[in-house]
Design a protein around this motif. Structure first.
Motif, mmCIF file in Angstrom:
data_model
loop_
_atom_site.group_PDB
_atom_site.id
_atom_site.type_symbol
_atom_site.label_atom_id
_atom_site.label_comp_id
_atom_site.label_asym_id
_atom_site.label_seq_id
_atom_site.Cartn_x
_atom_site.Cartn_y
_atom_site.Cartn_z
ATOM 1 N N HIS A 79 8.190 -17.246 3.339
ATOM 2 C CA HIS A 79 9.596 -17.474 3.679
ATOM 3 C C HIS A 79 10.234 -16.200 4.220
ATOM 4 N N PHE A 80 11.290 -16.373 5.002
ATOM 5 C CA PHE A 80 11.883 -15.279 5.772
ATOM 6 C C PHE A 80 12.246 -14.063 4.929
ATOM 7 N N ASP A 81 12.680 -14.286 3.676
ATOM 8 C CA ASP A 81 13.128 -13.166 2.858
ATOM 9 C C ASP A 81 11.964 -12.441 2.177
ATOM 10 N N HIS A 82 10.754 -12.930 2.375
ATOM 11 C CA HIS A 82 9.565 -12.269 1.836
ATOM 12 C C HIS A 82 8.668 -11.695 2.927
ATOM 13 N N VAL A 83 8.966 -12.043 4.183
ATOM 14 C CA VAL A 83 8.195 -11.491 5.313
ATOM 15 C C VAL A 83 9.118 -10.908 6.376
ATOM 16 N N GLY A 84 10.375 -10.671 6.033
ATOM 17 C CA GLY A 84 11.349 -10.251 7.040
ATOM 18 C C GLY A 84 10.960 -8.989 7.791
ATOM 19 N N ALA A 85 10.352 -8.037 7.102
ATOM 20 C CA ALA A 85 9.958 -6.776 7.738
ATOM 21 C C ALA A 85 8.457 -6.714 8.007
ATOM 22 N N LEU A 86 7.746 -7.814 7.794
ATOM 23 C CA LEU A 86 6.279 -7.768 7.818
ATOM 24 C C LEU A 86 5.721 -7.333 9.165
ATOM 25 N N GLU A 87 6.205 -7.919 10.243
ATOM 26 C CA GLU A 87 5.639 -7.598 11.553
ATOM 27 C C GLU A 87 5.803 -6.116 11.881
ATOM 28 N N GLU A 88 6.972 -5.565 11.606
ATOM 29 C CA GLU A 88 7.198 -4.155 11.892
ATOM 30 C C GLU A 88 6.371 -3.265 10.962
ATOM 31 N N LEU A 89 6.278 -3.643 9.681
ATOM 32 C CA LEU A 89 5.501 -2.842 8.733
ATOM 33 C C LEU A 89 4.021 -2.810 9.099
ATOM 34 N N VAL A 90 3.465 -3.962 9.436
ATOM 35 C CA VAL A 90 2.022 -4.000 9.700
ATOM 36 C C VAL A 90 1.686 -3.309 11.016
ATOM 37 N N GLN A 91 2.618 -3.318 11.962
ATOM 38 C CA GLN A 91 2.396 -2.561 13.190
ATOM 39 C C GLN A 91 2.452 -1.063 12.918
ATOM 40 N N HIS A 92 3.305 -0.671 11.973
ATOM 41 C CA HIS A 92 3.434 0.749 11.614
ATOM 42 C C HIS A 92 2.233 1.232 10.804
ATOM 43 N N TRP A 93 1.798 0.425 9.826
ATOM 44 C CA TRP A 93 0.743 0.851 8.915
ATOM 45 C C TRP A 93 -0.658 0.421 9.349
ATOM 46 N N ASP A 94 -0.745 -0.697 10.065
ATOM 47 C CA ASP A 94 -2.046 -1.241 10.496
ATOM 48 C C ASP A 94 -2.984 -1.430 9.309
ATOM 49 N N VAL A 95 -2.578 -2.310 8.382
ATOM 50 C CA VAL A 95 -3.362 -2.604 7.187
ATOM 51 C C VAL A 95 -3.544 -4.118 7.076
ATOM 52 N N PRO A 96 -4.538 -4.581 6.330
ATOM 53 C CA PRO A 96 -4.734 -6.028 6.175
ATOM 54 C C PRO A 96 -3.621 -6.677 5.356
ATOM 55 N N ILE A 97 -3.395 -7.944 5.651
ATOM 56 C CA ILE A 97 -2.455 -8.777 4.908
ATOM 57 C C ILE A 97 -3.258 -9.890 4.249
ATOM 58 N N TYR A 98 -2.903 -10.218 3.003
ATOM 59 C CA TYR A 98 -3.570 -11.310 2.294
ATOM 60 C C TYR A 98 -2.536 -12.345 1.857
ATOM 61 N N ALA A 99 -2.881 -13.618 2.039
ATOM 62 C CA ALA A 99 -2.039 -14.726 1.603
ATOM 63 C C ALA A 99 -2.934 -15.924 1.303
ATOM 64 N N HIS A 100 -2.392 -16.911 0.613
ATOM 65 C CA HIS A 100 -3.136 -18.139 0.340
ATOM 66 C C HIS A 100 -3.423 -18.866 1.647
ATOM 67 N N GLU A 101 -4.568 -19.516 1.715
ATOM 68 C CA GLU A 101 -4.964 -20.182 2.956
ATOM 69 C C GLU A 101 -3.955 -21.239 3.404
ATOM 70 N N LEU A 102 -3.268 -21.905 2.471
ATOM 71 C CA LEU A 102 -2.289 -22.920 2.851
ATOM 72 C C LEU A 102 -1.023 -22.317 3.446
ATOM 73 N N GLU A 103 -0.848 -21.031 3.301
ATOM 74 C CA GLU A 103 0.310 -20.350 3.876
ATOM 75 C C GLU A 103 0.022 -19.803 5.270
ATOM 76 N N LEU A 104 -1.246 -19.773 5.663
ATOM 77 C CA LEU A 104 -1.618 -19.144 6.927
ATOM 78 C C LEU A 104 -0.989 -19.778 8.165
ATOM 79 N N PRO A 105 -0.812 -21.108 8.240
ATOM 80 C CA PRO A 105 -0.185 -21.646 9.452
ATOM 81 C C PRO A 105 1.203 -21.084 9.734
ATOM 82 N N TYR A 106 1.934 -20.717 8.675
ATOM 83 C CA TYR A 106 3.287 -20.178 8.840
ATOM 84 C C TYR A 106 3.273 -18.699 9.201
ATOM 85 N N LEU A 107 2.099 -18.087 9.111
ATOM 86 C CA LEU A 107 1.955 -16.655 9.369
ATOM 87 C C LEU A 107 1.136 -16.375 10.621
#
Length: 273
Positions: A79-107
């Motif tokens: 949900h937006f309030d749990h991934v709001g900064a995710l795209e910018e953070l992962v571009q800055h840090w370049d690290v793996p992200i882990y989530a449940h497989e049923l959540e992957l379509p939204y990510l």
């Protein structure tokens, strides 16, 4: 997502709380995220509100040193309030992200979340919920499905539990050694649909935020599963940390009174069930 701005905050915004020596909860406006670990060996759990990446990076460097970056980012859900900064953070840090497989379509840009339910029983935040973004984000380059056996590769002392209801692939994290629970939004410790209680962070055991929860039967089962773990410390996606007897009694009361306390009397996703 970083182009969005959500006009909501609380008295705890900017608060950094030590849940355990190696677990720090940081509040961004109305949501909590977690720095878990020690220098050179830490992960970020959830990624806060839109436009919060700089704040999160700054707090990480205060805790772990200049240019600190996590081993990975773990998501309780997307949900937006749990991934709001995710795209910018992962571009800055370049690290793996882990989530449940049923959540992957939204990510991975494949599916948007259902629209928030402004008609649900609740307060002003519920009425404001159509303003909240539900569009999928796309972090395909970094995303990984969590192993099916409940392990978390960058967190060997922790286990994940599938706790759906609020979202299909929602998870909660538990460390058996000290019985610490990071519950995400499976339950929260503030009445998240009421603006005054969100602003003041008045402590109250409650089910997942009503306006974004689509499966109330699964939500109750998830809370019961977490109560059965008998955690000693719990920190949730919204609200304050709770410990000891207050936590034990609060969780078991929430399970026994779930229909009365958590499930709204009316709403689109209530009427569908």
């Amino acid at each position: 997502m970083e182009d969005k701005w959500i006009p909501a905050s609380s008295v705890n915004s900017g608060r950094l709380a030590a849940i355990q020596p190696d677990i720090h909860m940081y509040t961004v406006q109305i949501v909590n995220l977690f720095f878990v670990g020690t220098k050179d060996d830490w992960v970020l759990v959830d990624a806060g509100m839109p436009r919060s990446a700089e704040k999160i990076i700054r707090e990480a460097e205060k805790l772990f040193g200049q240019h600190a970056k996590p081993k990975a980012i773990i998501l309780t859900h997307g949900h937006f309030d749990h991934v709001g900064a995710l795209e910018e953070l992962v571009q800055h840090w370049d690290v793996p992200i882990y989530a449940h497989e049923l959540e992957l379509p939204y990510l991975t840009g494949k599916r948007d979340y259902p629209e928030p339910d402004a008609s649900v029983e609740g307060g002003l935040v519920a009425k404001m919920s159509p303003l909240f973004p539900t569009e999928a984000i796309n972090v395909t380059e970094w995303i990984n499905a969590l192993p099916a056996d409940g392990t978390i590769p960058p967190m060997p002392d922790w286990r994940w539990y599938h706790t759906p209801g609020h979202s299909p692939g929602h998870i909660s994290l538990f460390r058996p050694s000290d019985r610490v629970l990071i519950a995400g939004d499976a339950f929260v410790t503030v009445k998240q649909d009421a603006l005054y209680k969100v602003l003041t962070q008045e402590k109250e055991f409650h089910g997942p935020p009503r306006y974004l929860t689509t499966d109330w039967k699964a939500a109750k089962s998830s809370v019961a599963q977490l109560a059965a773990l008998e955690p000693d410390i719990a920190a949730t996606g919204h609200g304050v940390e709770v410990t000891g007897r207050e936590l034990n009694e609060g969780l078991h009361d929430l399970v026994s009174q779930f229909e009365e306390v958590a499930v709204p009397d009316y709403g689109r996703y209530v009427d569908d069930q």
